[in-house]
Scaffold this motif. Sequence first.
Motif, short mmCIF file in Angstrom:
data_model
loop_
_atom_site.label_atom_id
_atom_site.label_comp_id
_atom_site.label_asym_id
_atom_site.label_seq_id
_atom_site.Cartn_x
_atom_site.Cartn_y
_atom_site.Cartn_z
N UNK A 129 0.25 -10.32 -5.78
CA UNK A 129 -0.48 -9.43 -6.68
C UNK A 129 0.03 -8.01 -6.59
N UNK A 130 -0.88 -7.07 -6.64
CA UNK A 130 -0.54 -5.65 -6.68
C UNK A 130 0.00 -5.16 -5.35
N UNK A 131 0.67 -4.00 -5.42
CA UNK A 131 1.18 -3.37 -4.20
C UNK A 131 0.81 -1.90 -4.24
N UNK A 132 1.04 -1.21 -3.14
CA UNK A 132 0.80 0.23 -3.08
C UNK A 132 -0.66 0.59 -3.23
N UNK A 174 -4.53 -1.20 -2.47
CA UNK A 174 -5.55 -0.62 -1.61
C UNK A 174 -6.87 -0.47 -2.38
N UNK A 175 -6.79 -0.02 -3.62
CA UNK A 175 -8.00 0.12 -4.43
C UNK A 175 -8.64 -1.24 -4.71
N UNK A 179 -10.33 -2.45 -1.55
CA UNK A 179 -11.58 -1.74 -1.33
C UNK A 179 -12.68 -2.31 -2.22
N UNK A 180 -12.33 -2.63 -3.44
CA UNK A 180 -13.30 -3.23 -4.36
C UNK A 180 -13.75 -4.61 -3.88
N UNK A 181 -12.82 -5.42 -3.40
CA UNK A 181 -13.17 -6.74 -2.87
C UNK A 181 -14.07 -6.60 -1.64
N UNK A 182 -13.76 -5.62 -0.79
CA UNK A 182 -14.56 -5.40 0.41
C UNK A 182 -15.98 -4.97 0.02
N UNK A 183 -16.10 -4.08 -0.93
CA UNK A 183 -17.41 -3.62 -1.40
C UNK A 183 -18.20 -4.79 -1.97
N UNK A 184 -17.53 -5.64 -2.76
CA UNK A 184 -18.19 -6.82 -3.33
C UNK A 184 -18.67 -7.75 -2.22
#
Length: 121
Positions: A7-10, A14-15, A18-23
């Motif tokens: 998936x995404x990098x950089x 990270x963003x 953070x969203x997955x962690x918050x969820x």
Amino acid sequence: MGNALKGKTGWRRILNAAGYSWAGLQAAFRGEAAFRQLVALNALLIPLAFSLDVGRAERALLIAVCLLALIVELLNSAIEATVDRISLALHPLSKQAKDQGSAAQLVALLLIGLVWAVILL
């Protein structure tokens, strides 16, 4: 090839993380009574740790064991969700996985009691 599957990098990664962690925190708070109870316990113990006349290292340890119990509960909830996702049928290995997650949480709670007792007594 491997990066295409990641998936995404950089900063975007990270963003997203953070969203997955918050969820995950929201799901645990909404769906797990034990997590809510630990949050309430931490809401009492962490401010108490700041009000005690102890050194910085002791204060850090008092807070760390409280946060560790939250981490263990998140992992325990993840184990339970994974086992339930695989099958709701009763199976000895499913029971073992759930019981061991619960045992890990018991050890974390005992650690809170031990550390607080050793530092305060």
